[in-house]
Design an enzyme around this catalytic site. Structure first.
Site, PDB file in Angstrom:
ATOM      1  N   VAL A  72       0.712  -0.945   0.021  1.00 52.26           N
ATOM      2  CA  VAL A  72      -0.035  -0.450  -0.074  1.00 52.26           C
ATOM      3  C   VAL A  72       0.499   1.113  -0.013  1.00 52.26           C
ATOM      4  CG1 VAL A  72      -2.032  -1.378   1.267  1.00 52.26           C
ATOM      5  CG2 VAL A  72       0.110  -0.183   2.744  1.00 52.26           C
ATOM      6  N   CYS A  73      -0.218   2.294  -0.279  1.00 52.17           N
ATOM      7  CA  CYS A  73       0.663   3.271   0.125  1.00 52.17           C
ATOM      8  C   CYS A  73       1.609   3.067   1.075  1.00 52.17           C
ATOM      9  CB  CYS A  73      -0.308   4.504  -0.025  1.00 52.17           C
ATOM     10  SG  CYS A  73       1.023   6.666  -0.488  1.00 52.17           S
TER      11      CYS A  73
END
Lengths: 79, 269
Positions: free
Chosen positions: A16-17
Protein backbone atom coordinates in the site's frame (compact mmCIF):
# COMPACT_ATOMS: atom_id res chain seq x y z
CA UNK A 1 0.80 -5.99 -30.24
CA UNK A 2 2.47 -2.78 -29.16
CA UNK A 3 5.32 -0.49 -30.10
CA UNK A 4 7.37 -1.52 -27.11
CA UNK A 5 8.78 -4.68 -25.53
CA UNK A 6 8.55 -5.04 -21.79
CA UNK A 7 11.93 -5.88 -20.22
CA UNK A 8 10.76 -6.36 -16.66
CA UNK A 9 7.52 -6.62 -14.69
CA UNK A 10 6.78 -5.66 -11.13
CA UNK A 11 3.62 -6.33 -9.14
CA UNK A 12 2.80 -3.67 -6.56
CA UNK A 13 -0.69 -4.96 -5.74
CA UNK A 14 0.66 -6.56 -2.54
CA UNK A 15 1.70 -3.27 -0.91
CA UNK A 16 0.00 0.00 0.00
CA UNK A 17 0.91 3.67 -0.34
CA UNK A 18 3.64 4.85 -0.17
CA UNK A 19 5.39 1.50 -0.61
CA UNK A 20 3.59 1.11 -3.96
CA UNK A 21 5.76 3.86 -5.41
CA UNK A 22 8.84 2.72 -3.48
CA UNK A 23 8.54 -0.78 -4.96
CA UNK A 24 8.15 0.69 -8.46
CA UNK A 25 11.17 2.95 -7.83
CA UNK A 26 13.30 0.01 -6.67
CA UNK A 27 12.31 -1.97 -9.78
CA UNK A 28 13.16 0.97 -12.07
CA UNK A 29 16.51 1.34 -10.35
CA UNK A 30 17.47 -2.16 -11.45
CA UNK A 31 16.88 -1.38 -15.14
CA UNK A 32 19.16 0.41 -17.59
CA UNK A 33 18.07 3.67 -19.19
CA UNK A 34 15.79 2.97 -22.14
CA UNK A 35 14.48 -0.33 -20.76
CA UNK A 36 10.76 -0.82 -20.27
CA UNK A 37 9.04 -1.73 -17.01
CA UNK A 38 5.46 -2.89 -16.65
CA UNK A 39 4.02 -2.05 -13.22
CA UNK A 40 0.89 -3.93 -12.17
CA UNK A 41 -1.16 -1.96 -9.67
CA UNK A 42 -4.60 -1.88 -8.09
CA UNK A 43 -7.38 0.42 -9.18
CA UNK A 44 -8.04 3.52 -7.07
CA UNK A 45 -5.31 5.24 -5.07
CA UNK A 46 -2.30 3.52 -6.73
CA UNK A 47 -3.45 4.28 -10.26
CA UNK A 48 -4.05 7.90 -9.27
CA UNK A 49 -0.70 8.44 -7.60
CA UNK A 50 1.96 6.07 -8.88
CA UNK A 51 1.96 7.27 -12.52
CA UNK A 52 2.38 10.88 -11.35
CA UNK A 53 5.22 10.00 -8.98
CA UNK A 54 6.99 7.94 -11.65
CA UNK A 55 6.68 10.87 -14.05
CA UNK A 56 8.06 13.28 -11.44
CA UNK A 57 11.15 11.07 -11.19
CA UNK A 58 11.74 11.86 -14.85
CA UNK A 59 10.68 8.58 -16.44
CA UNK A 60 8.54 8.30 -19.57
CA UNK A 61 5.04 6.87 -19.28
CA UNK A 62 4.16 4.98 -22.44
CA UNK A 63 0.78 3.51 -21.60
CA UNK A 64 -1.71 2.69 -18.88
CA UNK A 65 -3.55 -0.54 -19.64
CA UNK A 66 -6.76 -1.66 -17.93
CA UNK A 67 -6.32 -5.34 -17.19
CA UNK A 68 -10.07 -5.71 -16.60
CA UNK A 69 -9.60 -7.47 -13.27
CA UNK A 70 -9.40 -4.40 -11.03
CA UNK A 71 -5.73 -3.93 -11.82
CA UNK A 72 -3.84 -1.71 -14.26
CA UNK A 73 -0.48 -2.05 -15.95
CA UNK A 74 1.60 1.07 -16.24
CA UNK A 75 4.21 0.83 -18.99
CA UNK A 76 7.21 3.00 -18.20
CA UNK A 77 10.45 3.67 -20.03
CA UNK A 78 13.37 4.32 -17.69
CA UNK A 79 15.08 7.61 -18.53
CA UNK B 1 21.51 -6.13 -2.84
CA UNK B 2 17.78 -6.00 -3.44
CA UNK B 3 15.16 -4.85 -0.99
CA UNK B 4 12.59 -7.11 0.65
CA UNK B 5 9.04 -5.77 0.92
CA UNK B 6 9.76 -5.26 4.61
CA UNK B 7 12.86 -3.17 3.88
CA UNK B 8 11.00 -1.17 1.24
CA UNK B 9 8.40 -0.36 3.89
CA UNK B 10 10.92 0.33 6.66
CA UNK B 11 12.97 2.69 4.50
CA UNK B 12 10.15 4.01 2.30
CA UNK B 13 10.45 7.60 3.56
CA UNK B 14 14.13 7.57 2.60
CA UNK B 15 13.74 5.84 -0.75
CA UNK B 16 11.04 8.30 -1.80
CA UNK B 17 13.47 11.20 -1.33
CA UNK B 18 15.19 12.01 -4.61
CA UNK B 19 18.43 12.88 -2.80
CA UNK B 20 18.53 9.49 -1.04
CA UNK B 21 16.54 7.13 -3.24
CA UNK B 22 17.39 3.49 -3.82
CA UNK B 23 21.11 4.15 -4.26
CA UNK B 24 21.42 6.28 -1.14
CA UNK B 25 19.58 3.75 1.01
CA UNK B 26 21.83 0.98 -0.30
CA UNK B 27 24.87 3.08 0.57
CA UNK B 28 23.50 3.56 4.08
CA UNK B 29 22.99 -0.19 4.40
CA UNK B 30 26.55 -0.82 3.26
CA UNK B 31 27.91 2.01 5.44
CA UNK B 32 29.91 1.73 8.65
CA UNK B 33 29.88 4.43 11.32
CA UNK B 34 31.75 4.51 14.64
CA UNK B 35 30.26 6.52 17.50
CA UNK B 36 32.72 7.39 20.26
CA UNK B 37 30.72 7.98 23.42
CA UNK B 38 27.28 6.57 24.27
CA UNK B 39 26.19 9.68 26.14
CA UNK B 40 24.29 12.88 25.40
CA UNK B 41 25.50 13.17 21.79
CA UNK B 42 25.97 9.48 21.06
CA UNK B 43 22.45 8.51 22.21
CA UNK B 44 20.44 10.30 19.53
CA UNK B 45 23.14 9.71 16.91
CA UNK B 46 23.07 5.96 17.58
CA UNK B 47 19.27 5.79 17.54
CA UNK B 48 18.94 7.68 14.24
CA UNK B 49 21.72 5.79 12.51
CA UNK B 50 20.22 2.48 13.64
CA UNK B 51 16.81 3.57 12.42
CA UNK B 52 18.32 4.68 9.10
CA UNK B 53 19.66 1.19 8.55
CA UNK B 54 23.37 2.02 8.60
CA UNK B 55 24.82 -1.47 8.09
CA UNK B 56 27.45 -1.56 10.80
CA UNK B 57 27.52 0.82 13.75
CA UNK B 58 30.34 0.70 16.27
CA UNK B 59 29.83 2.29 19.67
CA UNK B 60 32.66 2.85 22.13
CA UNK B 61 32.33 3.87 25.78
CA UNK B 62 33.97 2.58 28.95
CA UNK B 63 31.28 3.76 31.37
CA UNK B 64 28.26 2.26 33.02
CA UNK B 65 24.88 3.96 33.04
CA UNK B 66 24.48 6.31 35.98
CA UNK B 67 21.26 7.84 37.29
CA UNK B 68 22.59 11.34 36.49
CA UNK B 69 22.97 10.36 32.80
CA UNK B 70 19.28 9.76 32.20
CA UNK B 71 18.29 13.44 32.00
CA UNK B 72 19.87 13.56 28.51
CA UNK B 73 21.28 10.18 27.42
CA UNK B 74 18.05 8.97 25.93
CA UNK B 75 19.23 5.59 24.67
CA UNK B 76 19.44 4.37 28.30
CA UNK B 77 16.59 3.71 30.71
CA UNK B 78 16.24 3.60 34.47
CA UNK B 79 16.45 -0.18 34.33
CA UNK B 80 19.90 0.12 32.69
CA UNK B 81 21.54 1.87 35.67
CA UNK B 82 24.80 0.09 36.47
CA UNK B 83 24.97 -1.71 33.11
CA UNK B 84 27.69 -0.98 30.52
CA UNK B 85 26.48 1.88 28.32
CA UNK B 86 27.54 0.12 25.13
CA UNK B 87 25.49 -2.95 26.02
CA UNK B 88 22.46 -0.85 26.88
CA UNK B 89 22.87 1.14 23.64
CA UNK B 90 23.29 -1.96 21.50
CA UNK B 91 20.05 -3.47 22.79
CA UNK B 92 18.01 -0.37 21.91
CA UNK B 93 19.60 -0.06 18.47
CA UNK B 94 18.95 -3.71 17.63
CA UNK B 95 15.40 -3.42 18.95
CA UNK B 96 14.75 -0.50 16.59
CA UNK B 97 16.31 -2.22 13.63
CA UNK B 98 17.27 -5.91 13.58
CA UNK B 99 18.75 -5.38 10.08
CA UNK B 100 21.88 -3.71 11.43
CA UNK B 101 25.02 -4.99 13.13
CA UNK B 102 26.22 -3.21 16.25
CA UNK B 103 29.79 -3.56 17.47
CA UNK B 104 30.04 -2.61 21.15
CA UNK B 105 33.46 -1.60 22.48
CA UNK B 106 33.47 -1.23 26.24
CA UNK B 107 36.63 0.82 26.34
CA UNK B 108 37.90 4.35 26.57
CA UNK B 109 39.27 5.60 23.26
CA UNK B 110 42.97 6.24 23.91
CA UNK B 111 46.11 6.69 21.84
CA UNK B 112 46.89 2.97 22.02
CA UNK B 113 43.58 1.75 20.59
CA UNK B 114 42.02 4.56 18.60
CA UNK B 115 43.54 3.71 15.22
CA UNK B 116 42.35 0.11 15.60
CA UNK B 117 38.90 1.34 16.61
CA UNK B 118 38.38 3.64 13.64
CA UNK B 119 40.08 1.58 10.94
CA UNK B 120 37.04 -0.43 9.81
CA UNK B 121 34.66 2.53 9.65
CA UNK B 122 33.71 5.01 6.92
CA UNK B 123 32.76 7.86 9.25
CA UNK B 124 33.37 8.67 12.92
CA UNK B 125 31.12 10.59 15.30
CA UNK B 126 32.84 12.33 18.20
CA UNK B 127 30.36 12.09 21.04
CA UNK B 128 33.01 12.52 23.71
CA UNK B 129 32.69 14.84 26.68
CA UNK B 130 36.25 16.15 27.17
CA UNK B 131 38.99 17.99 25.30
CA UNK B 132 41.69 15.30 25.46
CA UNK B 133 39.32 12.88 23.71
CA UNK B 134 38.27 15.47 21.13
CA UNK B 135 41.88 16.20 20.15
CA UNK B 136 42.69 12.49 20.16
CA UNK B 137 39.77 11.73 17.83
CA UNK B 138 40.73 14.61 15.55
CA UNK B 139 44.37 13.57 15.34
CA UNK B 140 43.55 9.92 14.75
CA UNK B 141 40.99 10.75 12.05
CA UNK B 142 43.40 13.12 10.28
CA UNK B 143 46.21 10.54 10.43
CA UNK B 144 43.97 7.69 9.26
CA UNK B 145 42.19 9.93 6.72
CA UNK B 146 38.74 9.31 8.19
CA UNK B 147 35.94 11.84 7.91
CA UNK B 148 34.37 12.68 11.25
CA UNK B 149 31.88 14.94 12.96
CA UNK B 150 33.12 16.93 15.92
CA UNK B 151 30.65 18.24 18.45
CA UNK B 152 30.63 19.72 21.93
CA UNK B 153 27.83 20.73 24.26
CA UNK B 154 27.76 22.67 27.52
CA UNK B 155 25.01 24.49 29.42
CA UNK B 156 22.66 25.90 26.72
CA UNK B 157 25.24 25.84 23.95
CA UNK B 158 26.36 23.41 21.32
CA UNK B 159 28.69 23.40 18.35
CA UNK B 160 29.69 21.08 15.56
CA UNK B 161 31.90 20.85 12.50
CA UNK B 162 32.67 18.16 9.97
CA UNK B 163 36.11 17.12 8.84
CA UNK B 164 36.67 15.38 5.52
CA UNK B 165 40.28 14.77 4.41
CA UNK B 166 41.32 17.33 1.83
CA UNK B 167 38.17 19.39 2.32
CA UNK B 168 38.80 22.12 4.82
CA UNK B 169 40.31 22.56 8.26
CA UNK B 170 40.51 19.98 11.02
CA UNK B 171 39.54 20.62 14.64
CA UNK B 172 43.16 21.32 15.55
CA UNK B 173 43.48 23.92 12.73
CA UNK B 174 40.74 25.83 14.52
CA UNK B 175 41.46 25.17 18.19
CA UNK B 176 45.18 24.41 18.20
CA UNK B 177 45.41 22.85 21.68
CA UNK B 178 43.10 21.91 24.53
CA UNK B 179 42.44 24.70 27.02
CA UNK B 180 44.37 24.42 30.30
CA UNK B 181 42.78 21.88 32.64
CA UNK B 182 39.88 23.48 34.55
CA UNK B 183 39.87 26.62 32.35
CA UNK B 184 36.66 25.26 30.87
CA UNK B 185 34.36 23.33 33.16
CA UNK B 186 33.26 19.85 32.12
CA UNK B 187 29.55 19.42 31.57
CA UNK B 188 29.50 17.58 34.87
CA UNK B 189 30.57 20.78 36.61
CA UNK B 190 28.80 23.25 34.36
CA UNK B 191 25.57 21.43 33.61
CA UNK B 192 23.94 20.90 30.23
CA UNK B 193 20.35 21.16 29.12
CA UNK B 194 19.12 17.68 28.19
CA UNK B 195 17.73 18.40 24.74
CA UNK B 196 21.05 19.95 23.65
CA UNK B 197 22.45 16.45 23.09
CA UNK B 198 19.34 15.73 21.04
CA UNK B 199 19.81 18.77 18.80
CA UNK B 200 23.54 18.45 18.23
CA UNK B 201 23.78 14.63 18.27
CA UNK B 202 20.98 14.48 15.70
CA UNK B 203 22.88 16.93 13.49
CA UNK B 204 25.91 14.63 13.75
CA UNK B 205 23.75 11.70 12.63
CA UNK B 206 22.52 13.88 9.76
CA UNK B 207 26.09 14.57 8.64
CA UNK B 208 26.93 10.85 8.75
CA UNK B 209 23.83 9.98 6.72
CA UNK B 210 24.56 12.68 4.12
CA UNK B 211 28.18 11.59 3.88
CA UNK B 212 27.25 7.93 3.35
CA UNK B 213 24.38 8.63 0.95
CA UNK B 214 26.31 11.30 -0.94
CA UNK B 215 23.53 13.85 -0.45
CA UNK B 216 23.88 17.62 -0.14
CA UNK B 217 26.67 19.66 1.40
CA UNK B 218 28.56 18.76 4.56
CA UNK B 219 29.57 21.11 7.37
CA UNK B 220 33.20 21.19 6.23
CA UNK B 221 34.94 24.53 6.55
CA UNK B 222 32.26 25.82 8.92
CA UNK B 223 31.51 25.71 12.61
CA UNK B 224 27.82 25.64 13.46
CA UNK B 225 27.00 27.03 16.88
CA UNK B 226 23.68 26.86 18.67
CA UNK B 227 22.61 29.01 21.57
CA UNK B 228 19.37 27.65 22.99
CA UNK B 229 18.62 30.58 25.31
CA UNK B 230 18.91 33.10 22.48
CA UNK B 231 17.51 30.55 20.05
CA UNK B 232 20.26 31.34 17.58
CA UNK B 233 22.12 29.18 15.13
CA UNK B 234 25.28 30.65 13.60
CA UNK B 235 27.20 29.07 10.74
CA UNK B 236 30.69 30.50 11.05
CA UNK B 237 33.01 30.26 8.05
CA UNK B 238 36.34 28.85 9.21
CA UNK B 239 39.72 29.90 7.83
CA UNK B 240 41.17 27.50 5.29
CA UNK B 241 43.16 24.59 6.51
CA UNK B 242 46.10 25.98 8.51
CA UNK B 243 49.33 25.22 6.65
CA UNK B 244 51.10 25.14 9.98
CA UNK B 245 48.58 22.83 11.67
CA UNK B 246 50.42 20.37 13.91
CA UNK B 247 48.50 17.40 12.55
CA UNK B 248 47.07 18.20 9.10
CA UNK B 249 49.60 20.87 8.04
CA UNK B 250 52.38 20.50 5.50
CA UNK B 251 54.98 19.43 8.05
CA UNK B 252 52.98 17.81 10.82
CA UNK B 253 54.64 17.48 14.22
CA UNK B 254 51.98 14.99 15.27
CA UNK B 255 52.31 11.78 13.28
CA UNK B 256 50.66 9.40 15.70
CA UNK B 257 47.86 9.79 18.24
CA UNK B 258 48.79 10.75 21.79
CA UNK B 259 46.88 11.32 25.04
CA UNK B 260 46.63 14.62 26.86
CA UNK B 261 46.29 14.39 30.64
CA UNK B 262 42.60 14.02 31.48
CA UNK B 263 40.84 16.99 33.03
CA UNK B 264 40.62 16.81 36.77
CA UNK B 265 37.15 16.93 38.18
CA UNK B 266 36.62 17.67 41.82
CA UNK B 267 32.92 17.09 41.84
CA UNK B 268 31.46 13.62 42.26
CA UNK B 269 29.24 12.52 39.37
Amino acid sequence: MADYAVDQTVDITDVVCPVTFVKAKVALEELDAGQILSIRMNDGEPVQNVPRSVKEEGHKILKLLDNGDGTWSLIVRKE
Amino acid sequence: MSFSNEQMTRYSRHIILKEIGVKGQKRLMEGRVLIIGAGGLGSPAALYLAAAGVGVIGIADADEVDLSNLQRQIIHTTADIGRPKVQSAREKMEAINPDIKVNAYQTLAVADNILDLITDYDFVIDGSDNFPAKFLINDACVIARKPFSHAGIIRFQGQLMTYVPGKGPCYRCVFDNPPPPDAVPTCRQAGVIGAMGGVIGSLQAMEAVKYLAGAGELLTGFLLTYDALEMKFRKVKLPDKAGGCAVCGEHPAITKPFDYAPAVCNIEP
